[in-house]
Design a protein around this motif. Structure first.
Motif, PDB file in Angstrom:
ATOM      1  N   ILE A   1     -13.222  -0.833  -7.106  1.00  0.00           N
ATOM      2  CA  ILE A   1     -11.969  -0.620  -6.407  1.00  0.00           C
ATOM      3  C   ILE A   1     -11.116   0.272  -7.301  1.00  0.00           C
ATOM      4  CG2 ILE A   1      -9.857  -1.661  -5.550  1.00  0.00           C
ATOM      5  CD1 ILE A   1     -11.404  -4.152  -4.919  1.00  0.00           C
ATOM      6  N   GLU A   2     -10.694   1.399  -6.778  1.00  0.00           N
ATOM      7  CA  GLU A   2      -9.819   2.312  -7.503  1.00  0.00           C
ATOM      8  C   GLU A   2      -8.385   2.066  -7.042  1.00  0.00           C
ATOM      9  OE1 GLU A   2     -10.694   4.783  -9.681  1.00  0.00           O
ATOM     10  OE2 GLU A   2     -12.853   4.608  -9.471  1.00  0.00           O
ATOM     11  N   LEU A   3      -7.451   2.119  -7.972  1.00  0.00           N
ATOM     12  CA  LEU A   3      -6.030   2.058  -7.651  1.00  0.00           C
ATOM     13  C   LEU A   3      -5.425   3.406  -7.974  1.00  0.00           C
ATOM     14  CD1 LEU A   3      -5.100  -1.406  -9.206  1.00  0.00           C
ATOM     15  CD2 LEU A   3      -5.526  -0.896  -6.795  1.00  0.00           C
ATOM     16  N   CYS A   4      -4.638   3.944  -7.049  1.00  0.00           N
ATOM     17  CA  CYS A   4      -3.980   5.233  -7.261  1.00  0.00           C
ATOM     18  C   CYS A   4      -2.547   5.084  -6.773  1.00  0.00           C
ATOM     19  CB  CYS A   4      -4.714   6.315  -6.467  1.00  0.00           C
ATOM     20  SG  CYS A   4      -3.973   7.942  -6.600  1.00  0.00           S
ATOM     21  N   ALA A   5      -1.590   5.570  -7.547  1.00  0.00           N
ATOM     22  CA  ALA A   5      -0.182   5.427  -7.178  1.00  0.00           C
ATOM     23  C   ALA A   5       0.500   6.785  -7.109  1.00  0.00           C
ATOM     24  CB  ALA A   5       0.539   4.531  -8.175  1.00  0.00           C
ATOM     25  N   ALA A   6       1.370   6.933  -6.122  1.00  0.00           N
ATOM     26  CA  ALA A   6       2.219   8.116  -5.988  1.00  0.00           C
ATOM     27  C   ALA A   6       3.655   7.613  -5.910  1.00  0.00           C
ATOM     28  CB  ALA A   6       1.861   8.903  -4.725  1.00  0.00           C
ATOM     29  N   ASP A   7       4.511   8.167  -6.732  1.00  0.00           N
ATOM     30  CA  ASP A   7       5.895   7.714  -6.806  1.00  0.00           C
ATOM     31  C   ASP A   7       6.807   8.928  -6.712  1.00  0.00           C
ATOM     32  OD1 ASP A   7       8.043   5.831  -7.328  1.00  0.00           O
ATOM     33  OD2 ASP A   7       8.168   6.758  -9.308  1.00  0.00           O
ATOM     34  N   GLY A   8       7.878   8.814  -5.958  1.00  0.00           N
ATOM     35  CA  GLY A   8       8.815   9.922  -5.847  1.00  0.00           C
ATOM     36  C   GLY A   8      10.124   9.477  -5.236  1.00  0.00           C
TER      37      GLY A   8
ATOM     38  N   GLU B   1      -8.220 -13.256  -9.048  1.00  0.00           N
ATOM     39  CA  GLU B   1      -9.599 -13.214  -9.506  1.00  0.00           C
ATOM     40  C   GLU B   1     -10.143 -11.788  -9.541  1.00  0.00           C
ATOM     41  OE1 GLU B   1     -11.912 -15.999  -7.281  1.00  0.00           O
ATOM     42  OE2 GLU B   1     -10.364 -17.513  -7.445  1.00  0.00           O
ATOM     43  N   TYR B   2      -9.357 -10.806  -9.066  1.00  0.00           N
ATOM     44  CA  TYR B   2      -9.777  -9.404  -9.081  1.00  0.00           C
ATOM     45  C   TYR B   2      -9.800  -8.877 -10.506  1.00  0.00           C
ATOM     46  CZ  TYR B   2      -9.229  -4.359  -8.976  1.00  0.00           C
ATOM     47  OH  TYR B   2      -9.365  -3.027  -9.215  1.00  0.00           O
ATOM     48  N   SER B   3     -10.810  -8.113 -10.814  1.00  0.00           N
ATOM     49  CA  SER B   3     -10.904  -7.434 -12.101  1.00  0.00           C
ATOM     50  C   SER B   3     -11.432  -6.034 -11.852  1.00  0.00           C
ATOM     51  CB  SER B   3     -11.860  -8.172 -13.033  1.00  0.00           C
ATOM     52  OG  SER B   3     -12.139  -7.375 -14.161  1.00  0.00           O
ATOM     53  N   PRO B   4     -10.814  -4.995 -12.446  1.00  0.00           N
ATOM     54  CA  PRO B   4     -11.305  -3.637 -12.240  1.00  0.00           C
ATOM     55  C   PRO B   4     -12.750  -3.449 -12.698  1.00  0.00           C
ATOM     56  CG  PRO B   4      -9.149  -3.603 -13.270  1.00  0.00           C
ATOM     57  CD  PRO B   4      -9.617  -5.042 -13.256  1.00  0.00           C
ATOM     58  N   THR B   5     -13.271  -4.369 -13.494  1.00  0.00           N
ATOM     59  CA  THR B   5     -14.647  -4.236 -13.970  1.00  0.00           C
ATOM     60  C   THR B   5     -15.645  -5.009 -13.105  1.00  0.00           C
ATOM     61  OG1 THR B   5     -14.368  -6.094 -15.471  1.00  0.00           O
ATOM     62  CG2 THR B   5     -13.901  -3.892 -16.350  1.00  0.00           C
ATOM     63  N   ASP B   6     -15.149  -5.698 -12.062  1.00  0.00           N
ATOM     64  CA  ASP B   6     -16.069  -6.408 -11.160  1.00  0.00           C
ATOM     65  C   ASP B   6     -17.067  -5.428 -10.569  1.00  0.00           C
ATOM     66  OD1 ASP B   6     -14.883  -8.828 -11.525  1.00  0.00           O
ATOM     67  OD2 ASP B   6     -13.811  -8.845  -9.613  1.00  0.00           O
ATOM     68  N   GLN B   7     -18.259  -5.899 -10.305  1.00  0.00           N
ATOM     69  CA  GLN B   7     -19.278  -5.078  -9.686  1.00  0.00           C
ATOM     70  C   GLN B   7     -19.132  -5.154  -8.165  1.00  0.00           C
ATOM     71  OE1 GLN B   7     -21.622  -3.078 -11.281  1.00  0.00           O
ATOM     72  NE2 GLN B   7     -20.309  -3.526 -13.008  1.00  0.00           N
ATOM     73  N   TYR B   8     -18.976  -4.030  -7.563  1.00  0.00           N
ATOM     74  CA  TYR B   8     -18.861  -3.949  -6.117  1.00  0.00           C
ATOM     75  C   TYR B   8     -20.011  -3.097  -5.608  1.00  0.00           C
ATOM     76  CZ  TYR B   8     -14.239  -5.926  -6.528  1.00  0.00           C
ATOM     77  OH  TYR B   8     -13.207  -6.763  -6.782  1.00  0.00           O
ATOM     78  N   SER B   9     -20.523  -3.443  -4.446  1.00  0.00           N
ATOM     79  CA  SER B   9     -21.646  -2.695  -3.905  1.00  0.00           C
ATOM     80  C   SER B   9     -21.181  -1.434  -3.190  1.00  0.00           C
ATOM     81  CB  SER B   9     -22.458  -3.565  -2.946  1.00  0.00           C
ATOM     82  OG  SER B   9     -21.659  -3.986  -1.870  1.00  0.00           O
ATOM     83  N   HIS B  10     -19.894  -1.317  -2.967  1.00  0.00           N
ATOM     84  CA  HIS B  10     -19.337  -0.147  -2.298  1.00  0.00           C
ATOM     85  C   HIS B  10     -18.094   0.318  -3.039  1.00  0.00           C
ATOM     86  CE1 HIS B  10     -22.050  -1.601   0.780  1.00  0.00           C
ATOM     87  NE2 HIS B  10     -21.997  -0.390   1.289  1.00  0.00           N
ATOM     88  N   HIS B  11     -17.507   1.377  -2.530  1.00  0.00           N
ATOM     89  CA  HIS B  11     -16.360   1.983  -3.182  1.00  0.00           C
ATOM     90  C   HIS B  11     -15.126   1.828  -2.302  1.00  0.00           C
ATOM     91  CE1 HIS B  11     -14.806   5.114  -6.032  1.00  0.00           C
ATOM     92  NE2 HIS B  11     -13.833   4.935  -5.192  1.00  0.00           N
ATOM     93  N   CYS B  12     -14.021   1.419  -2.902  1.00  0.00           N
ATOM     94  CA  CYS B  12     -12.767   1.258  -2.178  1.00  0.00           C
ATOM     95  C   CYS B  12     -11.641   1.908  -2.972  1.00  0.00           C
ATOM     96  CB  CYS B  12     -12.450  -0.218  -1.970  1.00  0.00           C
ATOM     97  SG  CYS B  12     -13.713  -1.054  -1.007  1.00  0.00           S
TER      98      CYS B  12
END
Length: 181
Positions: free
Chosen positions: A53-60, A161-172
């Protein structure tokens, strides 16, 4: 509420982003390099590394097109997420009432869950958050959180319980758009 798992508001044409073409290109290029997604001659995209899971932020500042830019980027990246494009605008809802994270999660789970299992959607927001995480582990989903005012709105969609290093079978991808006065 949307009745489809593909909820992005309409896109704005590239020419409406005066002076932002370089930024759009840079963000898209960075995203594709970071996720190691490659477009093959056949025209399809393939993930070259394990999925996360990728997190991306846009602020303005409000009124400068931050939401429009975020939505435009979501449309440009949408082909990478064929299973769902989930969207919420925290600044308003039906009757100008802000939607609660619990209601948003129910609505999204209602769209993602096979109809015969809808009655099994959990009641509490935490349990719903965990259920959404299960979908994110199995599906290619783009989530856009628009007009986020504080971190609690984002945390509602990521269980403890989310961790950026968790193994996911897909991309989000969770795209967070925040505006300030």
């Amino acid at each position: 509420y949307f009745q489809s798992a593909f909820q992005l508001p309409p896109d704005i044409a590239d020419f409406n982003f005066t002076g932002r073409a370089a930024e759009i290109k840079q963000i898209l290029q960075f995203y594709l390099e970071q996720t190691k997604v490659k477009k093959f001659r056949s025209g399809d995209y393939r993930q070259l590394n394990h999925s996360v899971i990728e997190l991306c932020a846009a602020d303005g500042r409000r009124g400068l097109g931050t939401s429009a830019l975020g939505i435009h980027l979501a449309h440009r990246l949408g082909d990478h997420f064929p299973d769902a494009h989930l969207y919420v605008n925290f600044s308003h809802g039906d009757n100008d009432q802000a939607w609660s994270p619990r209601d948003i999660l129910w609505h999204w789970l209602n769209l993602l869950t096979e109809k015969e299992y809808i009655h099994q959607i959990p009641r509490g927001w935490y349990e719903r958050s965990l259920e959404l995480q299960e979908f994110l582990k199995r599906e290619n989903i783009l989530i856009v959180l628009d007009n986020v005012s504080d971190e609690t709105q984002v945390e509602s969609f990521l269980s403890s319980e989310y961790s950026p290093t968790d193994q996911y079978s897909h991309h989000c991808l969770i795209l967070i758009i925040s505006q300030r006065p």
